[in-house]
Design a protein around this motif. Structure first.
Motif, mmCIF file in Angstrom:
data_model
loop_
_atom_site.group_PDB
_atom_site.id
_atom_site.type_symbol
_atom_site.label_atom_id
_atom_site.label_comp_id
_atom_site.label_asym_id
_atom_site.label_seq_id
_atom_site.Cartn_x
_atom_site.Cartn_y
_atom_site.Cartn_z
ATOM 1 N N PRO A 97 0.809 -1.222 0.000
ATOM 2 C CA PRO A 97 0.000 0.000 0.000
ATOM 3 C C PRO A 97 0.842 1.272 0.000
ATOM 4 N N ILE A 98 2.039 1.172 -0.550
ATOM 5 C CA ILE A 98 2.938 2.311 -0.716
ATOM 6 C C ILE A 98 3.510 2.241 -2.127
ATOM 7 N N PRO A 99 3.872 3.377 -2.731
ATOM 8 C CA PRO A 99 4.448 3.329 -4.077
ATOM 9 C C PRO A 99 5.812 2.650 -4.078
ATOM 10 N N THR A 100 6.031 1.805 -5.074
ATOM 11 C CA THR A 100 7.293 1.079 -5.204
ATOM 12 C C THR A 100 7.960 1.454 -6.523
ATOM 13 N N VAL A 101 9.282 1.599 -6.485
ATOM 14 C CA VAL A 101 10.051 1.992 -7.666
ATOM 15 C C VAL A 101 11.141 0.960 -7.929
ATOM 16 N N ALA A 102 11.212 0.458 -9.160
ATOM 17 C CA ALA A 102 12.346 -0.350 -9.594
ATOM 18 C C ALA A 102 13.397 0.606 -10.146
ATOM 19 N N ALA A 103 14.564 0.648 -9.513
ATOM 20 C CA ALA A 103 15.665 1.513 -9.947
ATOM 21 C C ALA A 103 16.607 0.661 -10.794
ATOM 22 N N ILE A 104 16.514 0.810 -12.119
ATOM 23 C CA ILE A 104 17.145 -0.117 -13.057
ATOM 24 C C ILE A 104 18.448 0.446 -13.606
ATOM 25 N N ASN A 105 19.523 -0.281 -13.369
ATOM 26 C CA ASN A 105 20.810 -0.023 -14.015
ATOM 27 C C ASN A 105 21.211 -1.254 -14.815
ATOM 28 N N GLY A 106 21.922 -1.054 -15.912
ATOM 29 C CA GLY A 106 22.490 -2.174 -16.649
ATOM 30 C C GLY A 106 21.460 -3.167 -17.138
ATOM 31 N N ALA A 107 21.752 -4.460 -16.917
ATOM 32 C CA ALA A 107 20.906 -5.536 -17.429
ATOM 33 C C ALA A 107 19.619 -5.668 -16.627
ATOM 34 N N CYS A 108 18.514 -5.796 -17.357
ATOM 35 C CA CYS A 108 17.207 -6.077 -16.758
ATOM 36 C C CYS A 108 16.549 -7.106 -17.674
ATOM 37 N N LEU A 109 16.821 -8.374 -17.408
ATOM 38 C CA LEU A 109 16.498 -9.439 -18.353
ATOM 39 C C LEU A 109 15.639 -10.523 -17.712
ATOM 40 N N GLY A 110 14.730 -11.081 -18.497
ATOM 41 C CA GLY A 110 13.964 -12.245 -18.071
ATOM 42 C C GLY A 110 13.277 -12.041 -16.738
ATOM 43 N N MET A 193 14.768 8.042 -5.290
ATOM 44 C CA MET A 193 14.542 8.490 -3.918
ATOM 45 C C MET A 193 13.812 9.831 -3.892
ATOM 46 N N ASN A 194 14.274 10.781 -4.681
ATOM 47 C CA ASN A 194 13.646 12.102 -4.705
ATOM 48 C C ASN A 194 12.227 12.036 -5.259
ATOM 49 N N PHE A 195 12.012 11.154 -6.228
ATOM 50 C CA PHE A 195 10.679 10.996 -6.806
ATOM 51 C C PHE A 195 9.698 10.493 -5.747
ATOM 52 N N LEU A 196 10.107 9.480 -4.985
ATOM 53 C CA LEU A 196 9.240 8.958 -3.934
ATOM 54 C C LEU A 196 8.989 10.003 -2.854
ATOM 55 N N LYS A 197 10.021 10.753 -2.500
ATOM 56 C CA LYS A 197 9.842 11.801 -1.490
ATOM 57 C C LYS A 197 8.864 12.861 -1.981
ATOM 58 N N ARG A 198 8.982 13.223 -3.255
ATOM 59 C CA ARG A 198 8.072 14.229 -3.806
ATOM 60 C C ARG A 198 6.627 13.731 -3.796
ATOM 61 N N LEU A 199 6.444 12.440 -4.039
ATOM 62 C CA LEU A 199 5.098 11.867 -4.037
ATOM 63 C C LEU A 199 4.483 11.835 -2.640
ATOM 64 N N THR A 200 5.323 11.614 -1.623
ATOM 65 C CA THR A 200 4.771 11.215 -0.324
ATOM 66 C C THR A 200 5.071 12.132 0.854
ATOM 67 N N GLU A 201 6.045 13.022 0.756
ATOM 68 C CA GLU A 201 6.529 13.692 1.965
ATOM 69 C C GLU A 201 5.476 14.563 2.640
ATOM 70 N N ASP A 202 4.548 15.132 1.890
ATOM 71 C CA ASP A 202 3.522 15.991 2.489
ATOM 72 C C ASP A 202 2.190 15.269 2.676
ATOM 73 N N ARG A 203 2.206 13.952 2.559
ATOM 74 C CA ARG A 203 0.974 13.185 2.673
ATOM 75 C C ARG A 203 1.046 12.242 3.873
ATOM 76 N N PRO A 204 -0.013 12.216 4.703
ATOM 77 C CA PRO A 204 -0.010 11.297 5.846
ATOM 78 C C PRO A 204 -0.055 9.845 5.376
ATOM 79 N N LEU A 205 0.464 8.965 6.213
ATOM 80 C CA LEU A 205 0.585 7.564 5.832
ATOM 81 C C LEU A 205 -0.773 6.930 5.533
ATOM 82 N N TYR A 206 -1.796 7.266 6.339
ATOM 83 C CA TYR A 206 -3.108 6.652 6.119
ATOM 84 C C TYR A 206 -3.662 7.014 4.740
ATOM 85 N N LEU A 207 -3.355 8.229 4.268
ATOM 86 C CA LEU A 207 -3.845 8.655 2.958
ATOM 87 C C LEU A 207 -3.084 7.954 1.833
#
Length: 248
Positions: A97-110, A193-207
């Motif tokens: 119930p929280i946003p998740t980010v795949a931080a992809i470097n290099g190979a991302c296969l199969g 990291m900054n993207f997730l902070k921008r999405l969530t830092e001013d929002r309460p956890l329940y929201l």
């Protein structure tokens, strides 16, 4: 403090959790259970986390499963059992119930691409490359890749990627819809990291939980049921605001 589980590491920076596949240099999935589900639940359930980053150790995200470890099983039931365990981890990540980010470097296969597709958002380095190589081995993606690829990239792109084992670069992946952002390699983690902070830092956890549950429901529930549940959640949140205003 960094904790470990199977061949993954767990850390927390502020209110963002960081799950790292730790089998360098290419971070192959030597087991589809790259982290114990019980540990992942312990780290995330009932916590104050507002987001999660999933990444690979070093230069690569994940180059997929070690095929020999899958083909070593002697019957279909044993293969299904190991797939079931791997899928359970990805299902859990996908339904957080929280946003998740795949931080992809290099190979991302199969299987690595299937891990990335389980996240809500994918941030990709300019030099990354993505592919479903399974059909070249006379099998197919086994960790829900055939389900998630069409949702993200459309039927045509998913069919082409999977049947031809086509290798694509970051810009192609962005155009097709497999990834959401492309940034310089050294900036993948900081951008995530900054993207997730921008999405969530001013929002309460329940929201955050309410919004992400409703968005997850749009995928895992029938449309009418998801709409009804989201409407009930909205009414509950609105009623709480009205009550607070009365108490002022």
């Amino acid at each position: 403090m960094v904790e470990t589980s199977r061949f993954s590491e767990w850390d927390v920076q502020g209110d963002i959790g960081i799950l790292t596949i730790n089998n360098p240099p290419q971070n192959y999935l030597k087991e589809l259970e790259f982290v114990d589900l019980e540990d992942l639940e312990k780290w995330t359930k009932g916590s104050s986390l507002k987001g999660l980053i999933l990444m690979g150790k070093g230069r690569h995200f994940c180059a997929g499963a070690v095929q020999d470890n899958i083909f070593q099983f002697h019957n279909e039931e044993a293969i299904q059992n190991t797939l079931r365990k791997g899928k359970a981890i990805l299902d859990y990540i996908q339904n957080l119930p929280i946003p998740t980010v795949a931080a992809i470097n290099g190979a991302c296969l199969g299987g690595g691409l299937e891990v990335a597709l389980a996240c809500h958002i994918r941030v990709c380095s300019e030099t990354s490359f993505l592919s479903f190589p399974e059909t070249g081995l006379k099998v197919m993606p086994g960790l829900n890749g055939t389900l998630e690829a069409p949702k993200k990239a459309g039927l045509c792109n998913a069919i082409e990627m999977i049947l031809t084992s086509k290798m694509i670069n970051a810009q192609e992946a962005l155009k097709m819809g497999f990834v959401d952002h492309v940034v310089p390699g050294k900036e993948v983690f900081s951008f995530s990291m900054n993207f997730l902070k921008r999405l969530t830092e001013d929002r309460p956890l329940y929201l955050i939980h309410a919004v992400m549950d409703a968005i997850n429901d749009s995928r895992r529930m029938k449309t009418d049921d998801a709409i009804e549940k989201a409407s009930k959640t909205f009414c509950k949140l609105a009623a709480e605001i009205v009550q607070k205003q009365k108490n002022v």
